[in-house]
Write a protein that holds these residues in place. Structure first.
Motif, PDB file in Angstrom:
ATOM      1  N   GLU A  45      31.434  22.739  50.989  1.00 33.61           N
ATOM      2  CA  GLU A  45      32.303  22.097  50.003  1.00 33.61           C
ATOM      3  C   GLU A  45      32.701  23.057  48.886  1.00 33.61           C
ATOM      4  OE1 GLU A  45      33.615  19.050  50.065  1.00 33.61           O
ATOM      5  OE2 GLU A  45      32.721  18.765  52.042  1.00 33.61           O
ATOM      6  N   GLY A  46      31.948  24.146  48.752  1.00 32.28           N
ATOM      7  CA  GLY A  46      32.149  25.025  47.610  1.00 32.28           C
ATOM      8  C   GLY A  46      33.183  26.109  47.829  1.00 32.28           C
ATOM      9  N   GLY A  47      33.492  26.818  46.732  1.00 32.21           N
ATOM     10  CA  GLY A  47      34.442  27.909  46.789  1.00 32.21           C
ATOM     11  C   GLY A  47      34.821  28.337  45.390  1.00 32.21           C
ATOM     12  N   LEU A  48      35.906  29.085  45.279  1.00 34.99           N
ATOM     13  CA  LEU A  48      36.319  29.643  43.999  1.00 34.99           C
ATOM     14  C   LEU A  48      37.824  29.564  43.832  1.00 34.99           C
ATOM     15  CD1 LEU A  48      34.992  32.657  42.109  1.00 34.99           C
ATOM     16  CD2 LEU A  48      37.386  32.749  42.792  1.00 34.99           C
ATOM     17  N   VAL A  49      38.259  29.354  42.585  1.00 32.17           N
ATOM     18  CA  VAL A  49      39.675  29.381  42.254  1.00 32.17           C
ATOM     19  C   VAL A  49      39.837  30.162  40.956  1.00 32.17           C
ATOM     20  CG1 VAL A  49      39.564  27.207  40.970  1.00 32.17           C
ATOM     21  CG2 VAL A  49      41.746  27.989  41.898  1.00 32.17           C
ATOM     22  N   THR A  50      40.901  30.932  40.838  1.00 31.59           N
ATOM     23  CA  THR A  50      41.153  31.699  39.621  1.00 31.59           C
ATOM     24  C   THR A  50      42.505  31.319  39.049  1.00 31.59           C
ATOM     25  OG1 THR A  50      42.264  33.577  40.689  1.00 31.59           O
ATOM     26  CG2 THR A  50      39.849  33.624  40.598  1.00 31.59           C
ATOM     27  N   ALA A  51      42.670  31.573  37.757  1.00 35.73           N
ATOM     28  CA  ALA A  51      43.944  31.253  37.100  1.00 35.73           C
ATOM     29  C   ALA A  51      44.056  32.060  35.826  1.00 35.73           C
ATOM     30  CB  ALA A  51      44.031  29.760  36.781  1.00 35.73           C
ATOM     31  N   GLY A  52      45.267  32.326  35.419  1.00 31.39           N
ATOM     32  CA  GLY A  52      45.503  32.926  34.125  1.00 31.39           C
ATOM     33  C   GLY A  52      45.544  31.850  33.061  1.00 31.39           C
ATOM     34  N   VAL A  53      45.125  32.219  31.855  1.00 30.17           N
ATOM     35  CA  VAL A  53      45.201  31.269  30.747  1.00 30.17           C
ATOM     36  C   VAL A  53      46.654  30.820  30.586  1.00 30.17           C
ATOM     37  CG1 VAL A  53      45.078  31.094  28.249  1.00 30.17           C
ATOM     38  CG2 VAL A  53      43.175  32.082  29.511  1.00 30.17           C
ATOM     39  N   GLY A  54      46.870  29.529  30.576  1.00 29.12           N
ATOM     40  CA  GLY A  54      48.220  28.981  30.509  1.00 29.12           C
ATOM     41  C   GLY A  54      48.730  28.538  31.860  1.00 29.12           C
ATOM     42  N   GLY A  55      48.052  28.974  32.932  1.00 34.44           N
ATOM     43  CA  GLY A  55      48.463  28.587  34.271  1.00 34.44           C
ATOM     44  C   GLY A  55      48.003  27.188  34.632  1.00 34.44           C
ATOM     45  N   GLY A  56      48.668  26.603  35.627  1.00 37.55           N
ATOM     46  CA  GLY A  56      48.334  25.257  36.042  1.00 37.55           C
ATOM     47  C   GLY A  56      47.108  25.215  36.936  1.00 37.55           C
TER      48      GLY A  56
END
Length: 533
Positions: A184-195
Motif C-alpha cells: 500500500e505504501g510509496g512516495l510522492v514528491t511536489a514543489g511548494v505551491g504544486g497540487g
C-alpha cells in the motif's frame, strides 16, 4: 501398497529452523553488552550467524545506522543528525508528531531528513505513504529519484522493491521483492505551491521550502507558501499522520516563523540548531560558543563564514535567528555591540529588578500577544534586559506567568499597562500571586509592588528615550531575544508598536526613571531591597 514418504528429516529441519528463529528473537532482545559477551564466547560459525543478525538490527535501528551499513561507513554521523534519527524512530513507532527543525546549510539536513530517513521509514513501513515537498518540483523530484534508485540498489537488503507499474521519480509504489505484489505504501514528491489533489500521506516532509533571499523577502511569495501550507499540504495528512519541516531560516515570517507564531505552536516539537550555540537551552545540550558540527565546521571556520556572508545572513541562515531590516528608531549595533553573555553577567550586582507586562487588549491582530519582559539595573545605572517570556496568553495565563517570572528574577515590582481594563490588571496579578502562594510556589516571598503605567502619550515619546539609552551603550541584552529585537529594529514611529517591545520599554523606563532609580531599602517598609547595592 504405497509407502508413505519419510518426513522425519524434514520435520527435524523445520523444528531446528523454528528453534533457531526463537534463539535469534531472544538474542535481539538482549542489550549490547550481553550480545557482545555471547559473540565473544561463540564458535566462529555462530559468530558469522550473529554478525548477520547484528547487520539486520543495524539496518532497522535508525536512518543513520542503516546508511552506515549500506555505505560501508562512508555516510557521516553527528549528534545533530542523531536528533533527526530520533524523530523518525519516534514516528516509525506509531507516535504522530509535528516537528520543526531549523539548522544551517551544509550540515547534512536534507540528505538525512529527505533521503536516508524516508528510505528507512518505507523499509520499516512499506504500507505507508511518504510525501516530500521542497521549494521547487525539481529539487523534490531529485529527492524522490535518489530514494527510488536506492531502493533499486538496496531493496533486497531492506525487504522492499519498486512496483513494476509505478517507478517514476516523483511518484512510485512499493512491492514485495520476491512476489512483486503491490504494497500500500510509496512516495510522492511536489514543489511548494504544486497540487497534491488525491494524494495522501502518513508522513509529510517539507525540506527547504524557501529558495533564496529574494523569495524570503517577497510578501507575495511568503503568502503563497503559507496558503499552500494551510490549504494543500495540511489537508493531505492521513489520520494519525506526521509532519516534519526542516529548513534554514531566511526571514522572521518564513514558514518556520509562521508555525512558531501559529495557534497550534504548542503542538510542535522545535529543534533549533544554530551553527554556534548561543543559549543555555540548547537542543543538544551544548555549551555556549560550541559549534554544531565541529568535525566539519569548527568555530574558526564558522567565524570565517560569518565575515564572508555578513551579519544579517549569518544570524538568519546560520544562527536561525532572522533579523529584519532596520526601521527608524533602534539600530542593530546598539543591541549587538553591547550584548552581555551569561558568564559575564555573573559578575553584575543588580540594585533593582522589575517585570513588565503589556497584556493583549486591542481588537486587532497586532495586539494578540501579551508582552512579558524582565529587566534589571546595576549601581552604575546600566540596564539589562533579562528575559522575554511574551506569548499568546489570556488573562488567566499572563497573570501567573508574570508572577512566576517575578519569582524567578526576584523582582521588586511588576509594571503593568493599565489602558485596557482599569484596575482589572492589578486584580489579575494579585489573584495570580494569591494562587501561587496557596500552592506553595511563592515560598513565602513578598508580593512585588504593582506599578501601573498609562500609555496615553505617543509610542514615539515612550520609545525614543529608551532607544537613546541603547545608543549610549547603557542597555545590555542578556543573550539573544530574536523576536523582541526584531520588533525593535523594524518599528517605525506611526506604526502600532508590538507588545514585546512595549513591555521591554515599560520595564526599562521604570528602571531608568531618576525617581525610580532613587528607590532604596528605605522606600520599602518591608526592607525587600536590603543587601542590594
Amino acid at each position: 501398497m504405497t509407502t508413505a514418504p519419510d518426513t522425519t528429516g524434514e520435520n527435524a529441519a523445520v523444528q531446528g529452523a523454528e528453534e533457531l528463529l526463537a534463539l535469534v528473537a531472544q538474542y535481539r532482545r538482549l542489550n549490547r553488552a550481553q550480545r557482545r559477551r555471547i559473540a565473544h564466547a561463540a564458535s566462529p560459525e555462530v559468530r558469522t550467524v550473529l554478525a548477520g543478525v547484528e547487520r539486520d538490527m543495524a539496518l532497522e535501528r535508525s536512518p543513520g545506522s542503516m546508511s552506515a551499513i549500506l555505505t560501508d561507513g562512508k555516510e557521516q554521523q553527528a549528534r545533530h543528525l542523531d536528533l533527526i534519527d530520533d524523530v523518525f524512530r519516534d514516528i516509525a513507532r506509531g507516535r504522530p508528531r509535528k516537528v520543526l527543525i531549523t539548522m544551517p546549510p551544509r550540515h547534512g539536513k536534507s540528505r538525512r531528513a529527505a533521503r536516508w530517513a524516508p528510505l528507512w521509514f518505507l523499509a520499516r513501513h512499506p504500507d505507508r505513504r511518504v510525501m516530500i515537498a521542497s521549494y521547487s518540483a525539481d529539487l523534490a523530484d531529485d529527492h524522490g529519484r535518489w530514494i527510488r534508485d536506492a531502493i533499486n540498489s538496496y531493496g533486497p537488503q531492506l525487504g522492499i522493491a519498486l512496483h513494476a507499474g509505478s517507478k517514476a521519480a516523483n511518484r512510485f509504489d512499493l512491492a514485495h521483492p520476491d512476489t512483486g505484489d503491490r504494497f500500500e505504501g510509496g512516495l510522492v514528491t511536489a514543489g511548494v505551491g504544486g497540487g497534491l489533489t488525491g494524494k495522501g500521506a502518513h508522513l509529510a516532509i517539507v525540506d527547504d521550502p524557501i529558495k533564496d533571499a529574494a523569495d524570503a523577502e517577497s510578501p507575495t511569495m511568503r503568502r503563497r507558501l503559507w496558503d499552500w501550507w494551510t490549504s494543500v499540504l495540511n489537508t493531505r495528512i492521513e489520520p494519525g499522520g506526521s509532519i516534519l519541516v526542516i529548513q534554514t531560516r531566511w526571514h522572521e515570517q518564513d514558514l518556520a516563523g509562521r508555525i512558531l507564531a501559529g495557534e497550534d505552536a504548542d503542538d510542535w516539537t522545535i529543534l533549533d540548531l544554530p551553527a554556534i550555540c548561543d543559549s543555555d537551552n540548547d537542543a543538544l545540550g551544548r555549551a555556549v560558543g560550541e559549534a554544531l558540527w565541529p568535525r566539519r565546521y569548527a568555530v574558526k571556520a564558522l567565524e570565517k563564514i560569518r565575515r564572508a556572508v555578513g551579519e544579517r545572513v549569518w544570524w538568519s541562515l546560520y544562527q536561525q535567528k532572522p533579523r529584519p531590516l532596520e526601521g527608524g528608531v533602534w539600530k542593530w549595533p546598539w543591541i549587538t555591540d553591547h550584548r552581555i553573555t551569561p558568564m559575564a553577567f555573573r559578575g553584575i550586582d543588580l540594585t533593582r529588578t522589575v517585570v513588565a507586562v503589556d497584556h493583549a487588549g486591542g481588537a486587532d491582530d497586532v495586539n494578540d500577544e501579551a508582552g512579558l519582559c524582565a529587566a534589571g539595573r546595576d549601581a552604575s545605572g546600566d540596564l539589562y534586559v533579562l528575559a522575554d517570556k511574551s506569548g499568546r496568553m489570556g488573562a488567566d495565563q499572563w497573570g501567573l506567568a508574570a508572577c512566576r517570572l517575578a519569582l524567578e528574577m526576584q523582582a521588586d515590582a511588576i509594571v503593568v499597562e493599565a489602558n485596557f481594563g482599569g484596575d482589572m490588571a492589578q486584580q489579575i496579578i494579585r489573584q495570580a500571586w494569591k494562587d501561587l502562594a496557596a500552592q506553595g510556589e511563592s515560598r513565602g516571598t513578598l508580593m512585588p509592588r504593582i506599578i501601573e503605567v498609562h500609555a496615553k502619550q505617543g509610542k514615539r515619546l515612550r520609545a525614543e528615550p529608551i532607544a537613546q539609552l541603547y545608543a549610549q551603550g547603557l542597555v545590555h541584552h542578556l543573550g539573544e531575544f530574536p523576536r523582541l529585537e526584531g520588533q525593535m529594529v523594524t518599528w517605525i514611529p506611526g506604526m502600532d508598536s508590538p507588545d514585546r517591545m512595549d513591555a521591554a520599554v515599560h520595564a526599562l523606563t521604570e528602571l531608568a526613571d531618576p525617581a525610580a532609580a532613587a528607590v532604596s531599602s528605605g522606600n520599602y517598609s518591608d526592607q525587600r531591597l536590603v543587601g542590594r547595592r
